[in-house]
Structure formats: structure tokens, C-alpha cells
Design a protein around this motif. Structure first.
Motif, short mmCIF file in Angstrom:
data_model
loop_
_atom_site.label_atom_id
_atom_site.label_comp_id
_atom_site.label_asym_id
_atom_site.label_seq_id
_atom_site.Cartn_x
_atom_site.Cartn_y
_atom_site.Cartn_z
N GLU A 25 -52.95 78.08 -76.49
CA GLU A 25 -54.22 79.12 -75.99
C GLU A 25 -54.45 78.49 -74.71
OE1 GLU A 25 -55.75 80.90 -78.67
OE2 GLU A 25 -54.72 82.44 -79.34
N ASN A 26 -55.31 79.32 -73.37
CA ASN A 26 -55.55 78.62 -72.69
C ASN A 26 -55.10 77.71 -72.22
OD1 ASN A 26 -58.41 79.01 -70.84
ND2 ASN A 26 -59.44 79.01 -72.68
N GLN A 27 -53.61 77.43 -71.32
CA GLN A 27 -53.38 75.83 -71.35
C GLN A 27 -52.81 76.03 -69.92
OE1 GLN A 27 -50.35 74.53 -74.02
NE2 GLN A 27 -52.19 73.52 -75.39
N ALA A 28 -52.89 75.88 -68.71
CA ALA A 28 -51.85 75.73 -67.92
C ALA A 28 -50.71 74.28 -66.92
CB ALA A 28 -52.62 75.60 -66.84
N ILE A 29 -49.74 74.24 -66.47
CA ILE A 29 -48.89 73.19 -66.28
C ILE A 29 -49.23 73.07 -64.94
CG2 ILE A 29 -46.81 72.24 -66.28
CD1 ILE A 29 -47.66 72.69 -69.00
N ILE A 30 -49.67 71.79 -64.28
CA ILE A 30 -50.09 71.48 -63.20
C ILE A 30 -48.84 70.68 -62.47
CG2 ILE A 30 -51.91 70.76 -61.43
CD1 ILE A 30 -53.17 71.69 -63.70
N ARG A 31 -49.14 71.22 -61.13
CA ARG A 31 -48.04 69.83 -60.33
C ARG A 31 -48.81 69.22 -59.45
NH1 ARG A 31 -45.74 69.97 -55.00
NH2 ARG A 31 -46.69 71.89 -54.29
N VAL A 32 -49.13 68.02 -59.90
CA VAL A 32 -51.01 67.56 -59.78
C VAL A 32 -49.91 66.53 -57.80
CG1 VAL A 32 -51.10 64.89 -59.19
CG2 VAL A 32 -51.25 66.00 -61.90
N ILE A 33 -50.75 67.07 -56.85
CA ILE A 33 -50.72 66.84 -55.35
C ILE A 33 -51.70 65.41 -55.39
CG2 ILE A 33 -51.13 67.68 -53.42
CD1 ILE A 33 -49.08 69.23 -54.37
N ARG A 34 -52.30 65.21 -55.92
CA ARG A 34 -53.16 63.91 -56.28
C ARG A 34 -54.00 63.33 -56.77
NH1 ARG A 34 -50.91 64.28 -51.49
NH2 ARG A 34 -51.52 64.06 -49.42
N ALA A 35 -53.56 62.58 -57.42
CA ALA A 35 -54.43 61.35 -58.03
C ALA A 35 -55.42 60.42 -57.77
CB ALA A 35 -53.40 61.17 -59.27
N ASP A 140 -55.04 65.48 -44.40
CA ASP A 140 -54.99 64.32 -45.96
C ASP A 140 -56.60 64.18 -46.35
OD1 ASP A 140 -52.41 64.32 -46.23
OD2 ASP A 140 -51.90 63.31 -44.66
N ASP A 141 -57.30 64.13 -44.44
CA ASP A 141 -58.28 63.52 -45.08
C ASP A 141 -59.30 64.30 -45.88
OD1 ASP A 141 -58.02 61.13 -44.14
OD2 ASP A 141 -59.09 62.39 -42.20
N GLN A 142 -59.52 65.61 -46.16
CA GLN A 142 -59.63 67.23 -46.61
C GLN A 142 -59.25 66.84 -48.33
OE1 GLN A 142 -59.03 70.01 -44.05
NE2 GLN A 142 -60.79 70.77 -43.16
N LEU A 143 -57.61 66.18 -48.21
CA LEU A 143 -57.31 66.19 -49.55
C LEU A 143 -58.22 65.26 -50.45
CD1 LEU A 143 -53.49 66.99 -48.97
CD2 LEU A 143 -55.49 69.02 -49.49
N ALA A 144 -58.47 64.80 -49.43
CA ALA A 144 -59.12 63.16 -50.71
C ALA A 144 -60.49 63.68 -50.95
CB ALA A 144 -58.87 62.02 -49.93
N SER A 145 -61.38 64.28 -50.13
CA SER A 145 -62.41 64.98 -50.50
C SER A 145 -62.42 65.75 -51.53
CB SER A 145 -63.12 65.49 -49.29
OG SER A 145 -63.58 64.30 -48.18
N LEU A 146 -61.18 66.44 -51.34
CA LEU A 146 -61.33 67.56 -52.54
C LEU A 146 -60.74 67.30 -54.25
CD1 LEU A 146 -59.50 69.93 -50.53
CD2 LEU A 146 -61.87 70.35 -51.73
N GLN A 147 -59.56 65.67 -53.93
CA GLN A 147 -59.77 64.85 -55.37
C GLN A 147 -61.28 64.49 -55.53
OE1 GLN A 147 -57.03 64.31 -57.09
NE2 GLN A 147 -58.34 62.22 -57.92
N ILE A 148 -61.95 63.77 -54.58
CA ILE A 148 -62.94 62.84 -55.60
C ILE A 148 -63.92 64.16 -56.00
CG2 ILE A 148 -64.62 63.55 -53.40
CD1 ILE A 148 -63.34 59.58 -55.02
N LYS A 309 -69.35 69.21 -44.77
CA LYS A 309 -71.03 69.08 -44.71
C LYS A 309 -70.83 67.26 -44.90
CE LYS A 309 -75.62 70.41 -46.80
NZ LYS A 309 -75.78 71.18 -47.81
N ILE A 310 -70.23 67.12 -46.07
CA ILE A 310 -70.14 66.00 -46.62
C ILE A 310 -68.25 65.73 -47.33
CG2 ILE A 310 -72.33 66.52 -48.55
CD1 ILE A 310 -69.93 66.53 -50.83
N ASN A 311 -68.23 64.56 -46.41
CA ASN A 311 -67.04 63.32 -46.40
C ASN A 311 -66.53 62.28 -47.86
OD1 ASN A 311 -65.81 65.54 -44.17
ND2 ASN A 311 -67.49 64.67 -43.36
N PRO A 312 -66.87 63.24 -48.86
CA PRO A 312 -66.86 61.63 -49.69
C PRO A 312 -65.08 61.14 -50.53
CG PRO A 312 -66.82 63.90 -51.41
CD PRO A 312 -67.54 64.12 -49.35
N GLY A 313 -64.49 61.49 -49.79
CA GLY A 313 -62.98 61.37 -50.08
C GLY A 313 -63.09 59.99 -49.25
#
Length: 347
Positions: A25-35, A140-148, A309-313
Motif C-alpha cells: 500500500e501507499n507505494q509508487a514506482i518512479i522514473r528517476v531523472i536526477r540523483a 538543467d540548472d533549475q532541475l539541479a536546484s529541484l534535486q537539492i 529566489k534561491i538557486n541551491p543547485g
């Protein structure tokens, strides 16, 4: 599918393993984009901590939901999501009070397997954080900040929250790794007026300034304490201290540079407990631990990234594909990278 596995200290590699399946229960399979590689991964990579050979590795990711179990209501296939390293149930005393990292119902051994083409996550309804749109909507830069946001940014923010940073405060940050740099961002988000980063590396200090550090102290030991105190009102010490290292010496130093009545926010996983009584004699508080990811992301951090506002990636100073996972770990272990980004799947 391809997945990174631990072989032995100093060696990781990619192997073909069975793709995960919904089996509860309460599970998801996820295709990983960034790690990404976390500093805590280096404990077992360097042989400091034990890990079972052949185990799947990684605990930070963003990706696209491929499938969910029938009981999942808040997430659906094709949702773009942040996959936290935490697994909070959302309804126990710890989760309700904002400490999802200490969930009373969290199953042991649920972290691992994020550095893979696909992964399974649970509990979905209370854990995953939806990102608007789809991966191709972002640079790609935004994806990096989302990943962090899956770990490090939330952990740095957790340090600032635990240190009770308030508008106008003078804050000292011990540690110039990815977590410490995220702590600088966290302190700024909470309104700190002066942020003193203790850093011994020019590239990290430069990034710290970009994130909001107003002062850099590059000296060490007693000289560093003296220099930090000189930057505070009446040489009394910082109003809040973020300890992002975990070494006994870092806690001791934090106590030395904190003003009477200050609070130390502690997120560096401890290698030893401090022996000094100085915190008692200065009325200095010490609190912290495992961060919450889901709540801060939903309430503050995700929107701050989306608004620019922030760019932690920017803490990702090197990137690798999954086939070069060994290089990604070595880059961090050898301090050639502040943090290594893993590009797993195309957008």
C-alpha cells in the motif's frame, strides 16, 4: 534496469537488477531523472560505516511517477516529484509536529536505491512533493536546484530553523560543504542580517557569498574563534550558530562563538559527543537532528526555487551519468566536487 550498488569500501558500480514493482500500500514506482551523492554516502564509501555488499545506494532524487498503488490519492502517474530521503507517515506525533525525519512509523532500511533508473517509494501520500509541470519545462540548472530539495537544502534550512534564526540576527555557519552552504541560504531566508561562513576553500567561500554570506572567516582553531567574535556585537558571539559538520571539534567551536543565550542548530551527524560544559555556563542551547523534507519543501523551499529566489543547485560542481557513478563518488571523496549530480534519465 540499471542501478548503482555498493561493492566494497572505495568501490561502487552499476549493475542490471530487477525493476521494482508495487507490492504493498501507499507505494509508487518512479522514473528517476536526477540523483546525487550525499556527504553521508561517503561514510560507507570510505569504510567508516558498514554497509552490505551488493546493496542499492543513494537517497536523493527527483523523477516522474510511473505507477501508484490503488490506495494512493494525492499522487498520480506522470506527476513530476521530489523524492525525499525521509519517509514520514504524516499522522504520527513526530510528523504532525514537523519532525518527519523522526517518524514513529518509518520502516528501517527504506533508504537506498535512488541512484537507479527506477525506484520504489513509500509512503506516497505523505512523502512525495509534486513539482508543477514536467521535467522538460525546466532548464538543467533549475532541475539541479529541484534535486537539492530532496535532502541537502532541507537539511541546511533545518539547521537554521533549529538555531531559531530571526530577522536581523548575526548567524555563524560552521561547514562549507553542500549542507553548510544550504545553511547560508536557510539563514538568509529567515531574515539573518549578517551571515558569517567559516570556510577554508576559496571556491566554497565564493559560492557562500553568492548565497548570502556577508563575511568569510578562513582561519582555524582559536584564531577562527577570535575572528568570528570580532564580527559580532560587543565581541559577544553570534545570535545563532549552524553546525553542519558533525565533528566533536565543530560542536566545541560552535559553543565558543555563540553569544550567551544563543541556540546552535545541529545537522552534522555526530562522530562524537561534546565533552565541554561551556554550553551550560553560557546558557547556549543545542538542538537539531534529522531534517524534515516534505513540509519545508511544500511551505517554503520549492516556491523559493520556482520564483528564482534561491538557486541551491549551484552546489553541484560536477555532474556524471549513471554509468560513471564511481567517478561521482571519487570526486566528492577527493574534494574535487562540492557535490556530485547524477543525470539518470533524459527529461
Amino acid at each position: 534496469m540499471k542501478a548503482a550498488v555498493f561493492v566494497e569500501p572505495g568501490k561502487v558500480e552499476v549493475k542490471e537488477v530487477e525493476k521494482p514493482k508495487i507490492d504493498g500500500e501507499n507505494q509508487a514506482i518512479i522514473r528517476v531523472i536526477r540523483a546525487s551523492v550525499c556527504g553521508s554516502d561517503l561514510w560507507w564509501f570510505r569504510g567508516i560505516a558498514d554497509r552490505e555488499s551488493g546493496s542499492l545506494i543513494g537517497h536523493e532524487a527527483i523523477g516522474v511517477v510511473e505507477e501508484v498503488s490503488d490506495d494512493v490519492t494525492d499522487i498520480k502517474p506522470n506527476d513530476f516529484v521530489i523524492v525525499p530521503f525521509t519517509h514520514g507517515c504524516g499522522h504520527c506525533v513526530a510528523c504532525i509536529n514537523g519532525f518527519e525525519g523522526n517518524c514513529l512509523n518509518q520502516k528501517s532500511g527504506t533508504n537506498g536505491g535512488y541512484q537507479a533508473e527506477y525506484m520504489k517509494y513509500q509512503p506516497v501520500n505523505s512523502g512525495l512533493v509534486k513539482i508543477p509541470g514536467k521535467p522538460e519545462d525546466y532548464t538543467d540548472d533549475q532541475l539541479a536546484s529541484l534535486q537539492i530539495l530532496s535532502d541537502v537544502m532541507a537539511t541546511g534550512y533545518h539547521a537554521a530553523l533549529n538555531a531559531e534564526v530571526k530577522p536581523g540576527y548575526t548567524v555563524a555557519v560552521i561547514g562549507d560543504g553542500a549542507v553548510g552552504l544550504a545553511g547560508v541560504i536557510g539563514a538568509k531566508l529567515l531574515g539573518a542580517e549578517k551571515i558569517i561562513l567559516l570556510s577554508h576553500h576559496d571556491d566554497r567561500a565564493q559560492l557562500g557569498r553568492e548565497f548570502g554570506a556577508t563575511d568569510i572567516v578562513s582561519s582555524r582553531d582559536e584564531e577562527a574563534v577570535k575572528n568570528v567574535l570580532s564580527l559580532t556585537k560587543e565581541n559577544a558571539g553570534a545570535d545563532a550558530v549552524l553546525e553542519c559538520v558533525g565533528a566533536e571539534s565543530a560542536i566545541e567551536q560552535a559553543g565558543q562563538i555563540a553569544r550567551p543565550g544563543a541556540v546552535i542548530g545541529r545537522v552534522g551527524v555526530p562522530h562524537a559527543e561534546p565533552k565541554s560544559n561551556q554550553l551550560f555556563w553560557k546558557n547556549v542551547g543545542l538542538r537539531g537532528g534529522i531534517a524534515s523534507v516534505t513540509q519545508p519543501d511544500k511551505e517554503v523551499l520549492l516556491q523559493a526555487v520556482l520564483d528564482g529566489k534561491i538557486n541551491p543547485g549551484k552546489v553541484f560542481t560536477k555532474s556524471f551519468d549513471l554509468d560513471h557513478i564511481q567517478d561521482a563518488y571519487e570526486a566528492m571523496s577527493n574534494r574535487d566536487a562540492i557535490k556530485s549530480l547524477i543525470i539518470v534519465n533524459d527529461k
